[in-house]
Design a protein around this motif. Sequence first.
Motif, PDB file in Angstrom:
ATOM      1  N   MET A   1     -85.317 -40.194  81.183  1.00 17.57           N
ATOM      2  CA  MET A   1     -85.228 -39.376  82.373  1.00 17.57           C
ATOM      3  C   MET A   1     -84.218 -40.008  83.321  1.00 17.57           C
ATOM      4  O   MET A   1     -84.131 -41.219  83.412  1.00 17.57           O
ATOM      5  CB  MET A   1     -86.586 -39.269  83.054  1.00 17.57           C
ATOM      6  N   PRO A  16     -85.752 -34.933  82.978  1.00  9.37           N
ATOM      7  CA  PRO A  16     -85.731 -35.605  81.676  1.00  9.37           C
ATOM      8  C   PRO A  16     -84.382 -35.469  80.979  1.00  9.37           C
ATOM      9  O   PRO A  16     -83.535 -34.669  81.378  1.00  9.37           O
ATOM     10  CB  PRO A  16     -86.810 -34.858  80.890  1.00  9.37           C
ATOM     11  N   GLU A  17     -84.233 -36.252  79.938  1.00  2.00           N
ATOM     12  CA  GLU A  17     -83.070 -36.084  79.068  1.00  2.00           C
ATOM     13  C   GLU A  17     -83.157 -34.696  78.443  1.00  2.00           C
ATOM     14  O   GLU A  17     -84.237 -34.122  78.324  1.00  2.00           O
ATOM     15  CB  GLU A  17     -83.062 -37.145  77.979  1.00  2.00           C
ATOM     16  N   THR A  19     -83.373 -33.329  75.547  1.00  3.56           N
ATOM     17  CA  THR A  19     -83.771 -33.335  74.143  1.00  3.56           C
ATOM     18  C   THR A  19     -85.088 -32.582  74.033  1.00  3.56           C
ATOM     19  O   THR A  19     -85.858 -32.536  75.004  1.00  3.56           O
ATOM     20  CB  THR A  19     -83.968 -34.769  73.612  1.00  3.56           C
ATOM     21  N   ASP A  21     -87.877 -33.397  72.603  1.00  5.21           N
ATOM     22  CA  ASP A  21     -89.033 -34.262  72.863  1.00  5.21           C
ATOM     23  C   ASP A  21     -89.189 -34.565  74.351  1.00  5.21           C
ATOM     24  O   ASP A  21     -90.299 -34.528  74.890  1.00  5.21           O
ATOM     25  CB  ASP A  21     -88.925 -35.561  72.071  1.00  5.21           C
ATOM     26  N   ALA A  22     -88.085 -34.872  75.033  1.00  8.69           N
ATOM     27  CA  ALA A  22     -88.155 -35.184  76.459  1.00  8.69           C
ATOM     28  C   ALA A  22     -88.549 -33.952  77.269  1.00  8.69           C
ATOM     29  O   ALA A  22     -89.342 -34.052  78.214  1.00  8.69           O
ATOM     30  CB  ALA A  22     -86.821 -35.738  76.938  1.00  8.69           C
ATOM     31  N   ALA A  25     -92.282 -33.358  76.789  1.00  6.29           N
ATOM     32  CA  ALA A  25     -93.072 -34.301  77.587  1.00  6.29           C
ATOM     33  C   ALA A  25     -93.079 -33.897  79.059  1.00  6.29           C
ATOM     34  O   ALA A  25     -94.114 -33.975  79.730  1.00  6.29           O
ATOM     35  CB  ALA A  25     -92.526 -35.713  77.415  1.00  6.29           C
ATOM     36  N   ALA A  26     -91.942 -33.447  79.562  1.00  8.37           N
ATOM     37  CA  ALA A  26     -91.863 -33.021  80.955  1.00  8.37           C
ATOM     38  C   ALA A  26     -92.718 -31.778  81.194  1.00  8.37           C
ATOM     39  O   ALA A  26     -93.461 -31.706  82.180  1.00  8.37           O
ATOM     40  CB  ALA A  26     -90.414 -32.747  81.340  1.00  8.37           C
TER      41      ALA A  26
END
Length: 115
Positions: A1, A16-17, A19, A21-22, A25-26
């Motif tokens: 992030m 977040p980045e 991606t 996955d990021a 997660a966010a």
Amino acid sequence: MTEQPVGPYGPLIAMPELTPDALRAAVAKIAPSRIPALIQHLFEATTNAQATSSLAPLRAFVHSWAVFVAIERHPERAARLRELERIVDEGQQDPTEAIAEIRAIRETAETEAGL
């Protein structure tokens, strides 16, 4: 992030980045009820990317969810967007100003996301 101030007057989370996955997660932190939609969109984007031999569906997925996160990490902005969308959907008022503000919110979110 990315490093950004987080606190009572800032966003709920850092951006977040970009991606899957990021972003997942966010979304799990700020709008957990949207996880099924994110997973479905990612599945469809992956399937379409494979079928077309193109990364465009995955880019669209990242763009869409990055903008969502950029908006939703600011509760006041997210609430304002929902109110503006309600105004447009109801069709009882001239939607011109609401549409312009929606566009501005999305453009700000795109900039914050680095898109």
